[in-house]
Design a protein around this motif. Structure first.
Motif, short mmCIF file in Angstrom:
data_model
loop_
_atom_site.label_atom_id
_atom_site.label_comp_id
_atom_site.label_asym_id
_atom_site.label_seq_id
_atom_site.Cartn_x
_atom_site.Cartn_y
_atom_site.Cartn_z
N ALA A 93 0.72 -1.22 -0.08
CA ALA A 93 -0.05 -0.01 0.00
C ALA A 93 0.77 1.38 -0.15
O ALA A 93 1.83 1.33 0.76
N PRO A 94 0.51 2.17 -0.51
CA PRO A 94 1.10 3.58 -0.51
C PRO A 94 0.63 4.46 0.64
O PRO A 94 1.23 5.55 0.75
N TYR A 95 0.31 3.87 1.66
CA TYR A 95 0.12 4.49 2.76
C TYR A 95 0.58 3.50 4.04
O TYR A 95 0.82 2.43 3.95
N SER A 96 0.59 4.25 5.37
CA SER A 96 1.27 3.40 6.35
C SER A 96 0.01 3.39 7.49
O SER A 96 -0.68 4.33 7.40
N LEU A 97 0.16 2.27 8.23
CA LEU A 97 -0.84 2.41 9.36
C LEU A 97 0.22 2.91 10.69
O LEU A 97 1.02 2.37 11.09
N GLU A 98 -0.35 4.17 11.14
CA GLU A 98 0.27 4.92 12.02
C GLU A 98 -0.25 4.36 13.54
O GLU A 98 0.85 4.72 14.54
#
Length: 407
Positions: A72-77
Motif C-alpha cells: 500500500a502507498p500508505y502506512s498504519l500509523e
C-alpha cells in the motif's frame, strides 16, 4: 528609461502571464497525484482472546490484529480504541486505524469516503461495521467495529463439594454455566448460573450417590463448552435427603423451576409443576412456538436452548426454514422431528438443492456459505447470490463442477 504605452502593455501582459503560470504550477502538480480511493485491511482477532486472556488494553493493540495491504502507498500509523478500554472478551469494540500517505509528492487520499471504500481482504467475519473520515488529503482515519470473539471454552476444573454446594473454577469467556446434578450417574436436572457455586441440596430428594457436571456457555459467540467429568461422590442417606417443598431453579432469573415434556412437533413443551403454562420456556399456540423469559416472549433474538440455537422473529415466534438475521442466511430445521426450529450446520438439502452452512464456532456458525469452499478436502462452488451448490457446470474460474459438485 522610458516605456511607451505598447511596451508597458507588453510588460504587464508578460508579468501577469508569469504570475498565472506560477500559481497554476502547484494546482497542476496536485492534479497529477494519484488518488487513493480504496484502502485494504487484514483483520484477525482470533488469537487475542486465547483462553488465558479475557480482556486487552489499548497499548496491547497490534498489527497482528489489524494490518494493511503489504504494498500500500500508505502506512498504519496508529491503532486506538474509540471509547477507551479495555476490550473484554465477547464484546464488540470500535477501533480507530489512522493511515498516512507515504509519498505526498505522488499520492493523496481521495475525497468522499464511505464503507464501500474500505476492503477487508482477510477476516471479514470479525468486522461488524466500518467507516472512514478523511482528516486531510494525506491522513485518513478508519473506524472498524470488531467482534471480540470467544474461540473456545475450557472445561471447568477442580469440581468439588462444599457441604451440598457444588463448586468449580472460573472459565475465561464463560457468560454462564450449566450445572447437571446426577444421582447414581443418572441426570436429575440441569440448571443455569453465572456463579461458580450452586447449592444443589433441594434436588437431593432420594437416597443415593450424588455427583455433578459443569460446562461453560457463551451465547454471544454461540459456543457451548464440553461437559466436565463427574465430580466426586456425595452420599445422601434417606435420613439426610431433602424433604421440603423448595425446588431447584436457575439463578439467572427468579422464575419457578419448570420441567420439560417432550412433544412430537417442534421443541419440548414446558409446563410448570402445577400443569399451567410456565413463565419460562416453550409455549405453543395456533400460530406456532414461542419462548418465554420472565413471562415475556423473546423476539428478534437468538436463544441457545437444550444444546441447540433457535431464533424468534419480531412477533416472538420460532423461525423455521431459511431466514436472514441481518448478518447472513441461516437454515432452521422445518421438520417436526423433536428438533424443529433448531439451527442446522453443514450440508443442507432443501427443495432438492444442496447448500452448506458454516459448522465452525467462529462467530458465524450456521451462516450460509457461498463461493468456493473446501469441505473435507474437496473444493465446491456455491452460488454467490443464493448459496446453491453448482453441479454439472463450469465455475467462474474455468473448473468443472461434477454431478456431486466436486471440482
Amino acid at each position: 528609461m522610458r516605456f511607451t504605452f505598447s511596451a508597458k502593455k507588453a510588460l504587464f501582459t508578460a508579468v501577469a502571464a508569469a504570475a498565472v503560470f506560477a500559481v497554476s504550477v502547484p494546482a497542476y502538480a496536485a492534479s497529477k497525484k494519484k488518488e487513493v480511493s480504496v484502502v485494504h485491511f487484514k483483520v484477525n482477532t482470533k488469537e487475542i482472546f486465547d483462553g488465558d486472556t479475557d480482556r486487552i488494553e489499548e497499548d496491547e493493540l497490534s498489527t497482528d490484529m489489524v494490518n494493511i495491504k503489504d504494498d500500500a502507498p500508505y502506512s498504519l500509523e496508529k491503532l486506538e480504541f474509540a471509547n477507551g478500554g479495555p476490550w473484554k472478551m465477547g464484546q464488540e469494540k470500535t477501533i480507530y486505524a489512522t493511515l498516512e500517505i507515504n509519498d505526498t509528492d505522488d499520492y493523496r487520499f481521495a475525497s468522499g469516503w464511505s464503507d464501500s471504500n474500505i476492503k477487508i481482504d482477510e477476516g471479514s467475519s470479525y468486522v461488524v461495521s466500518k467507516n472512514a473520515n478523511r482528516k486531510n488529503q494525506y491522513t485518513l482515519k478508519v473506524s472498524l467495529k470488531l467482534k471480540g470473539l470467544v474461540n473456545d471454552l475450557d472445561v471447568p476444573d477442580d469440581l468439588h463439594w462444599s457441604g451440598k454446594t457444588a463448586k468449580w473454577d472460573k472459565v475465561t469467556g464463560a457468560e454462564y454455566y450449566e450445572v447437571k446434578l446426577l444421582r447414581d450417574s443418572k441426570a436429575v436436572g440441569t440448571y443455569k448460573t453465572k456463579k461458580t457455586t450452586f447449592d444443589l441440596y433441594h434436588g437431593m430428594k432420594k437416597e443415593g450417590d450424588y455427583t455433578f457436571q459443569v460446562r461453560a456457555i457463551n451465547k454471544t459467540a454461540k459456543i457451548n463448552g464440553d461437559w466436565s467429568d463427574e465430580s466426586n461422590d456425595l452420599w445422601i442417606s434417606d435420613s439426610k435427603k431433602y424433604t421440603g417443598n423448595e425446588k431447584l431453579k436457575d439463578d439467572l432469573s427468579p422464575d419457578e423451576e419448570t420441567r420439560t415434556v417432550p412433544t412430537g412437533d417442534g421443541p419440548s413443551g414446558t409446563l410448570s409443576p402445577n400443569g399451567k403454562i410456565a413463565t419460562q420456556g416453550w409455549i405453543q399456540d395456533q400460530a406456532g412456538w414461542r419462548y418465554l423469559e420472565d413471562g415475556s416472549a423473546v423476539a428478534n433474538s437468538w436463544r441457545f436452548i437444550d444444546d441447540n440455537w433457535y431464533y424468534m422473529d419480531g412477533r416472538g415466534y420460532m423461525v423455521t426454514g431459511w431466514f436472514n438475521d441481518g448478518t447472513g442466511y441461516f437454515y432452521m430445521n422445518p421438520v417436526s422431528d423433536g428438533y424443529k426450529g433448531s439451527m442446522k450446520t453443514g450440508w443442507v438439502l432443501d427443495n432438492e438443492k444442496w447448500y452448506y452452512t458454516n459448522p465452525v464456532s467462529d462467530g458465524t456458525r450456521g451462516k450460509m456459505m457461498t463461493g468456493y469452499q473446501m469441505i473435507n478436502g474437496r473444493w465446491y462452488f456455491f452460488d454467490p447470490t443464493n448459496g446453491e451448490l453448482w453441479t454439472s457446470r463450469m465455475t467462474p474460474d474455468g473448473r468443472w463442477a461434477g454431478t456431486d459438485g466436486t471440482l
